[in-house]
Design a protein around this motif. Structure first.
Motif, short mmCIF file in Angstrom:
data_model
loop_
_atom_site.label_atom_id
_atom_site.label_comp_id
_atom_site.label_asym_id
_atom_site.label_seq_id
_atom_site.Cartn_x
_atom_site.Cartn_y
_atom_site.Cartn_z
N ALA A 167 54.53 -9.51 38.34
CA ALA A 167 52.99 -9.53 39.05
C ALA A 167 52.62 -8.49 39.87
CB ALA A 167 52.56 -10.99 39.63
N LEU A 168 53.58 -7.96 40.77
CA LEU A 168 53.06 -6.72 41.50
C LEU A 168 53.01 -5.42 40.63
CD1 LEU A 168 55.32 -7.64 44.49
CD2 LEU A 168 52.96 -7.76 44.45
N GLU A 169 53.91 -5.54 39.57
CA GLU A 169 53.79 -4.27 38.76
C GLU A 169 52.58 -4.25 38.06
OE1 GLU A 169 57.32 -4.65 36.21
OE2 GLU A 169 58.61 -3.70 37.72
N VAL A 170 52.00 -5.51 37.43
CA VAL A 170 50.83 -5.30 36.87
C VAL A 170 49.68 -5.11 37.62
CG1 VAL A 170 48.97 -6.95 35.84
CG2 VAL A 170 51.34 -7.34 35.36
N LEU A 171 49.73 -5.67 39.20
CA LEU A 171 48.70 -4.95 40.18
C LEU A 171 48.64 -3.50 40.14
CD1 LEU A 171 46.54 -6.09 42.10
CD2 LEU A 171 48.35 -6.50 43.63
N GLU A 172 49.68 -2.85 40.50
CA GLU A 172 50.23 -1.62 40.68
C GLU A 172 49.48 -0.86 39.39
OE1 GLU A 172 53.49 1.81 40.84
OE2 GLU A 172 53.97 -0.20 41.38
N SER A 173 49.74 -1.38 38.37
CA SER A 173 49.48 -0.51 37.04
C SER A 173 47.82 -0.71 36.82
CB SER A 173 50.03 -1.32 35.71
OG SER A 173 49.40 -2.60 35.19
N ALA A 174 47.13 -1.88 37.54
CA ALA A 174 45.78 -2.13 37.42
C ALA A 174 44.94 -0.88 38.27
CB ALA A 174 45.54 -3.34 37.80
N PHE A 175 45.57 -0.72 39.35
CA PHE A 175 44.90 0.47 40.23
C PHE A 175 45.13 1.78 39.39
CE2 PHE A 175 45.59 -2.61 43.77
CZ PHE A 175 44.27 -2.60 44.33
N THR A 176 46.61 2.05 38.88
CA THR A 176 46.46 3.27 38.18
C THR A 176 45.49 3.38 37.07
OG1 THR A 176 48.81 3.16 38.82
CG2 THR A 176 48.25 4.55 37.02
N SER A 177 45.47 2.30 36.18
CA SER A 177 44.42 2.27 34.98
C SER A 177 43.13 2.52 35.60
CB SER A 177 44.36 0.76 34.39
OG SER A 177 43.73 0.79 33.31
N TRP A 178 42.59 2.07 36.72
CA TRP A 178 41.29 2.12 37.28
C TRP A 178 41.36 3.84 37.52
CZ3 TRP A 178 39.75 4.40 41.91
CH2 TRP A 178 38.24 4.22 42.13
N GLU A 179 42.31 4.23 38.24
CA GLU A 179 41.87 5.72 38.50
C GLU A 179 42.16 6.53 37.29
OE1 GLU A 179 44.68 5.83 42.52
OE2 GLU A 179 45.35 6.77 41.04
N SER A 180 42.63 6.09 36.15
CA SER A 180 42.59 6.96 35.00
C SER A 180 41.16 7.19 34.47
CB SER A 180 43.41 6.24 33.97
OG SER A 180 43.00 5.02 33.18
N TYR A 181 40.35 5.99 34.68
CA TYR A 181 38.92 6.16 34.41
C TYR A 181 38.34 7.20 35.24
CZ TYR A 181 39.17 2.65 30.96
OH TYR A 181 39.30 1.64 29.72
N MET A 182 38.77 7.02 36.43
CA MET A 182 37.96 8.06 37.38
C MET A 182 38.38 9.54 37.10
SD MET A 182 36.16 6.09 39.27
CE MET A 182 35.83 5.02 37.72
N TYR A 183 39.41 9.85 36.94
CA TYR A 183 39.95 11.17 36.49
C TYR A 183 39.51 11.69 35.24
CZ TYR A 183 44.71 9.77 35.03
OH TYR A 183 45.75 8.93 34.19
N HIS A 184 39.50 10.73 34.25
CA HIS A 184 38.84 11.10 33.02
C HIS A 184 37.39 11.95 33.17
CE1 HIS A 184 37.84 11.27 28.74
NE2 HIS A 184 36.80 10.87 29.00
N ASP A 185 36.60 11.29 33.96
CA ASP A 185 35.37 12.11 34.18
C ASP A 185 35.37 13.21 35.38
OD1 ASP A 185 34.13 10.29 32.36
OD2 ASP A 185 33.80 8.93 33.63
N ASP A 186 36.49 13.52 35.80
CA ASP A 186 36.71 14.45 36.97
C ASP A 186 36.94 15.70 36.53
OD1 ASP A 186 37.46 15.75 39.17
OD2 ASP A 186 38.41 14.10 40.09
N ARG A 187 36.19 16.66 36.62
CA ARG A 187 36.35 18.09 36.06
C ARG A 187 37.42 18.80 36.71
NH1 ARG A 187 34.73 17.62 31.41
NH2 ARG A 187 35.13 15.49 31.93
N GLN A 188 38.10 18.39 38.00
CA GLN A 188 39.03 19.16 38.44
C GLN A 188 40.49 18.41 38.03
OE1 GLN A 188 38.79 20.07 42.66
NE2 GLN A 188 37.19 18.73 42.74
N ILE A 189 40.41 17.49 36.92
CA ILE A 189 41.82 17.31 36.51
C ILE A 189 41.68 17.83 34.93
CG2 ILE A 189 42.99 15.38 35.54
CD1 ILE A 189 43.12 15.38 38.40
N SER A 190 42.42 18.74 34.43
CA SER A 190 42.39 19.33 33.13
C SER A 190 42.73 18.46 32.18
CB SER A 190 43.28 20.66 33.08
OG SER A 190 44.60 20.23 33.29
N PRO A 191 42.33 18.74 30.99
CA PRO A 191 42.55 17.95 29.59
C PRO A 191 44.20 17.72 29.56
CG PRO A 191 41.00 19.30 29.02
CD PRO A 191 41.35 19.73 30.48
#
Length: 431
Positions: A252-276
């Motif tokens: 359960a804790l691994e799932v919770l951790e992955s949820a935050f990482t997944s949320w961050e992935s949406y954020m850095y997808h739109d972040d121009r400071q993160i390269s493709p």
């Protein structure tokens, strides 16, 4: 839970038992009582067997119905369906038989038939546990989402009005569907419903089983982040779960951790400071950490994930030394993502050439044909150059089988925000 699913055939069960037993000879009356008692104690196999013996002697309404309940609860739906179908024909004014027939159709996947039977009972004269959850699921299956949402809400309303939790697991399922439909329909009801969901979570015991259900809900709701307006609400949802410490098991804790990482992935997808290229590396690393465990039984898919991660590790060996500021930026802005990759980041910045050589050796074991070191390196360089030229594309989140797509209409900047705040979208979640 079985006793909950098996709604009693009559509120005054003792009178029902005596009525049923009176229709049999004295020497069989104890068998009738034993059948009802076994069902009440959750021993449906024994109750079913006793019903069979009684029905061989004489068919009565009560024993037929009891056997139907036993079959339904044991998920022997092929036997339950004709029993309840005949009972609805013989006793058309008994709503409970039609209810069981509809729920049996639901379990068999006959959703249109189930909607017809269950819908004919609306509105119910009295509340029956999880009738609406069954009805709502069938409506959802045939695409009637607004009606489905209203059905799930009625099961939740019973908890809201009475504080009674008949079954932790089944009420959690009603909440899962209710919140998912709130998000899908962008109806503005999500805030009040998610608040009630946390009231429910505060009142139940967080057993290992309930932690698994909550973990599954986190995964389910993460698929809705393709809707940009929902992303801040998802972050709020998982942050509250973390702060309340509902989850304690390792998985359960691994799932919770992955949820935050997944949320961050949406954020850095739109972040121009993160390269493709960096985004591609992070996606491959995420898949290796969180997905590869689920496909261990599928060697080809596991090898694909591992080899893709290794290739992206190699690309980063060429890239990171010239872009250390990007790694520093990830550390500062996306802490969960950085934590997942911190060890490799440090290794590649300290010794990129040596790390790349070790990766090349591992990658050769995934090749379908024998190739030289030079051929391997040349192939990797070509792929690396292609990665450098790649542009960012849209985010799709998949469960491994289906890609989730936005099904709600696009929200205008000046439209009311679907989160229910009362503000315009551009002043709220669309900022």
């Amino acid at each position: 839970m079985n006793k909950i699913i098996s709604v009693k055939l009559n509120q005054d069960i003792s009178k029902e038992i005596e009525k049923a037993s009176a229709q049999y000879p004295v020497f069989m009356q104890d068998m009738v009582r034993e059948a009802f008692q076994a069902a009440d104690e959750g021993d449906f196999e024994t109750a079913d067997e006793l019903c069979g013996k009684l029905l061989e002697y004489q068919e009565t309404e009560e024993i037929r119905a009891l056997q139907g309940v036993c079959c339904f609860t044991m998920e022997d739906l092929e036997r339950a369906e004709p029993i309840f179908k005949e009972l609805t024909l013989d006793y058309p004014d008994t709503a409970l038989y039609r209810m069981y027939l509809g729920m049996t159709y639901h379990g068999m996947g006959y959703f249109y038939e189930a909607v017809k039977e269950l819908g004919s009972l609306e509105p119910l004269s009295e509340y029956h546990p999880f009738f609406y959850t069954s009805y709502g699921d069938c409506l959802q299956e045939i695409g009637k989402l607004k009606q489905s949402r209203e059905a799930f809400r009625k099961d939740v309303e019973y908890f809201e009005k009475t504080g009674v939790i008949i079954s932790d697991i089944m009420l959690d399922g009603a909440f899962q569907n209710l919140l998912h439909l709130d998000i899908s329909l962008t109806n503005g009801k999500y805030p009040e419903d998610v608040k009630l969901y946390f009231d429910f979570l505060d009142q139940i015991e967080m057993t290992d089983e309930m932690q698994e259900y909550l973990s599954a809900n986190i995964i389910y709701f993460s698929s809705m982040m393709s809707s940009q307006w929902y992303r801040p609400l998802f972050l709020e949802f998982v942050t509250k779960i973390r702060d309340k410490k509902y989850l304690k098991t390792k998985h359960a804790l691994e799932v919770l951790e992955s949820a935050f990482t997944s949320w961050e992935s949406y954020m850095y997808h739109d972040d121009r400071q993160i390269s493709p290229l960096m985004e591609s590396y992070l996606a491959a690393a995420y898949e290796r950490k969180y997905t590869i465990k689920e496909v261990k039984g599928y060697r080809e898919e596991a090898d694909r994930i591992e080899s893709a991660a290794l290739a992206h590790n190699w690309y980063l060996c060429q890239y990171a030394a010239e872009h250390p500021e990007e790694i520093d930026y990830i550390k500062e802005t996306y802490p969960y993502t950085y934590a997942d990759n911190a060890e490799f980041f440090k290794k590649v910045l300290r010794n990129p050439a040596g790390t790349a050589q070790k990766i090349e050796k591992k990658l050769r074991s995934y090749s379908f044909k024998k190739i030289t070191k030079e051929e391997m390196r040349e192939s990797l360089y070509r792929a690396y150059e292609w990665q450098l030229e790649k542009k960012k594309g849209p985010v799709h989140l998949t469960d491994g089988e289906d890609t989730y797509r936005r099904i709600q209409p696009k929200i205008g900047r000046n439209d009311p925000c679907p989160c229910g705040s009362g503000k315009k979208y551009k002043k709220c979640c669309g900022r």
